[in-house]
Design a protein around this motif. Structure first.
Motif, PDB file in Angstrom:
ATOM      1  N   PRO A   1       0.947  -1.105   0.027  1.00 26.01           N
ATOM      2  CA  PRO A   1       0.027  -0.018   0.151  1.00 26.01           C
ATOM      3  C   PRO A   1       0.738   1.214  -0.011  1.00 26.01           C
ATOM      4  O   PRO A   1       1.952   1.267   0.336  1.00 26.01           O
ATOM      5  N   GLY A   2       0.202   2.258  -0.387  1.00 31.67           N
ATOM      6  CA  GLY A   2       1.060   3.557  -0.331  1.00 31.67           C
ATOM      7  C   GLY A   2       0.413   4.733   0.433  1.00 31.67           C
ATOM      8  O   GLY A   2      -0.296   5.814  -0.339  1.00 31.67           O
ATOM      9  N   ASP A   3       0.597   4.868   1.742  1.00 32.24           N
ATOM     10  CA  ASP A   3       0.020   6.102   2.322  1.00 32.24           C
ATOM     11  C   ASP A   3       0.986   6.759   3.088  1.00 32.24           C
ATOM     12  O   ASP A   3       1.599   6.315   4.183  1.00 32.24           O
ATOM     13  N   GLY A   4       1.599   7.683   2.365  1.00 35.79           N
ATOM     14  CA  GLY A   4       3.082   8.324   2.831  1.00 35.79           C
ATOM     15  C   GLY A   4       3.106   8.645   4.205  1.00 35.79           C
ATOM     16  O   GLY A   4       4.253   9.009   4.572  1.00 35.79           O
ATOM     17  N   ASP A   5       2.064   9.176   4.491  1.00 37.22           N
ATOM     18  CA  ASP A   5       2.095  10.094   5.872  1.00 37.22           C
ATOM     19  C   ASP A   5       2.044   9.185   7.113  1.00 37.22           C
ATOM     20  O   ASP A   5       2.091   9.852   8.353  1.00 37.22           O
ATOM     21  N   LEU A   6       1.983   7.871   7.120  1.00 37.37           N
ATOM     22  CA  LEU A   6       1.988   7.228   8.259  1.00 37.37           C
ATOM     23  C   LEU A   6       3.251   6.705   8.532  1.00 37.37           C
ATOM     24  O   LEU A   6       4.331   6.178   7.620  1.00 37.37           O
ATOM     25  N   ARG A   7       3.583   6.681   9.928  1.00 34.14           N
ATOM     26  CA  ARG A   7       5.156   6.045  10.323  1.00 34.14           C
ATOM     27  C   ARG A   7       5.152   4.498  10.247  1.00 34.14           C
ATOM     28  O   ARG A   7       4.376   4.097  10.885  1.00 34.14           O
ATOM     29  N   PRO A   8       6.367   3.856   9.943  1.00 36.30           N
ATOM     30  CA  PRO A   8       6.230   2.564   9.803  1.00 36.30           C
ATOM     31  C   PRO A   8       6.507   2.025  11.165  1.00 36.30           C
ATOM     32  O   PRO A   8       6.806   2.903  12.122  1.00 36.30           O
TER      33      PRO A   8
ATOM     34  N   GLY B   1      -7.857   8.002  15.502  1.00 34.16           N
ATOM     35  CA  GLY B   1      -8.108   8.907  16.644  1.00 34.16           C
ATOM     36  C   GLY B   1      -7.115   8.894  17.532  1.00 34.16           C
ATOM     37  O   GLY B   1      -6.025   8.924  17.486  1.00 34.16           O
ATOM     38  N   SER B   2      -7.524   8.971  18.777  1.00 30.21           N
ATOM     39  CA  SER B   2      -6.633   8.842  19.887  1.00 30.21           C
ATOM     40  C   SER B   2      -6.603   7.838  20.494  1.00 30.21           C
ATOM     41  O   SER B   2      -6.006   7.369  21.628  1.00 30.21           O
ATOM     42  N   MET B   3      -7.037   6.511  19.936  1.00 28.00           N
ATOM     43  CA  MET B   3      -7.007   5.179  20.366  1.00 28.00           C
ATOM     44  C   MET B   3      -5.498   4.644  20.323  1.00 28.00           C
ATOM     45  O   MET B   3      -4.768   5.056  19.492  1.00 28.00           O
ATOM     46  N   HIS B   4      -5.227   3.858  21.149  1.00 27.21           N
ATOM     47  CA  HIS B   4      -3.885   3.109  21.180  1.00 27.21           C
ATOM     48  C   HIS B   4      -4.059   1.899  21.039  1.00 27.21           C
ATOM     49  O   HIS B   4      -4.849   1.136  21.573  1.00 27.21           O
TER      50      HIS B   4
ATOM     51  N   ASP C   1       2.871   2.685  12.884  1.00 22.02           N
ATOM     52  CA  ASP C   1       2.755   2.904  14.325  1.00 22.02           C
ATOM     53  C   ASP C   1       1.420   3.173  14.726  1.00 22.02           C
ATOM     54  O   ASP C   1       0.703   3.609  14.207  1.00 22.02           O
ATOM     55  N   PRO C   2       1.132   2.188  15.751  1.00 25.75           N
ATOM     56  CA  PRO C   2      -0.261   2.081  16.259  1.00 25.75           C
ATOM     57  C   PRO C   2      -1.056   3.420  16.967  1.00 25.75           C
ATOM     58  O   PRO C   2      -2.215   3.532  16.892  1.00 25.75           O
ATOM     59  N   ASP C   3       0.107   4.132  17.646  1.00 25.14           N
ATOM     60  CA  ASP C   3      -0.633   5.406  18.323  1.00 25.14           C
ATOM     61  C   ASP C   3      -1.109   6.486  17.605  1.00 25.14           C
ATOM     62  O   ASP C   3      -0.183   6.734  16.297  1.00 25.14           O
ATOM     63  N   GLY C   4      -2.493   6.706  17.826  1.00 26.69           N
ATOM     64  CA  GLY C   4      -2.964   7.912  16.771  1.00 26.69           C
ATOM     65  C   GLY C   4      -3.355   7.627  15.572  1.00 26.69           C
ATOM     66  O   GLY C   4      -3.778   8.283  14.722  1.00 26.69           O
TER      67      GLY C   4
ATOM     68  N   LYS D   1      -7.271   1.254   7.867  1.00 27.08           N
ATOM     69  CA  LYS D   1      -6.567   1.180   8.843  1.00 27.08           C
ATOM     70  C   LYS D   1      -7.102   0.073  10.067  1.00 27.08           C
ATOM     71  O   LYS D   1      -8.324   0.081  10.165  1.00 27.08           O
ATOM     72  N   VAL D   2      -6.079  -0.458  10.470  1.00 25.51           N
ATOM     73  CA  VAL D   2      -6.556  -1.512  11.305  1.00 25.51           C
ATOM     74  C   VAL D   2      -5.801  -1.508  12.427  1.00 25.51           C
ATOM     75  O   VAL D   2      -4.508  -1.236  12.449  1.00 25.51           O
TER      76      VAL D   2
END
Length: 157
Positions: free
Chosen positions: A19-26, A84-87, A78-81, A106-107
């Motif tokens: 996938p290509g969602d560039g603004d998410l942190r690995p 929403g604000s879910m962890h 990165d799962p944080d954020g 997103k999962v």
């Protein structure tokens, strides 16, 4: 079981484009999806996730209210954020194709506690909680995401 067969078929045929969602942190290695497949959902939807390489997973998704099954790939983020604000413990992101449209997916996976297990609408208790966000945000800030809540478990290989 049918979903696991589809996952195996996808891996064997190489239907695994990233996938290509560039603004998410690995995701850090500690947040990479475990090797055991995950099965989850709720009374009206279902998902199976299977890791096929470091930072990469394939999914089979049965959305609510539909007989269609959608398959695709996700990458660990990165799962944080993520939603929403879910962890959570594990975060995955990618795209899904439904009704001739590409949507972001997103999962977020998180363990439930023994004292407070995750419960589906039917009351069945599971050791893991799962959130799935399907939608998109357009440049004007309109977010049409739909967030699905469910529960699940890691399967034996």
């Amino acid at each position: 079981m049918r979903l696991l067969l589809v996952l195996g078929w996808m891996a064997a045929l190489g239907v695994l484009a990233g996938p290509g969602d560039g603004d998410l942190r690995p995701a850090a290695v500690s947040h990479d999806l475990p090797l055991r497949p995950f099965e989850g959902g709720n009374s009206d939807w279902r998902i199976v996730l299977k890791r096929y390489g470091p930072g990469e997973a394939i999914f089979v998704f049965e959305p609510p209210g539909r007989g269609d099954t959608t398959t695709g790939t996700l990458r660990s983020v990165d799962p944080d954020g993520l939603i929403g604000s879910m962890h959570g413990e594990f975060g995955l992101a990618g795209t899904l194709h439904v009704d001739d449209r590409t949507r972001s997916m997103k999962v977020l996976l998180a363990p439930a506690t023994r004292e407070i297990p995750c419960r589906t609408r039917t009351g069945t208790a599971y050791p893991q909680a799962i959130l799935v966000s399907v939608g998109r945000s357009d440049p004007h800030g309109i977010d049409d995401s739909r967030i699905l809540y469910g529960c699940g478990r890691y399967l034996r290989d």
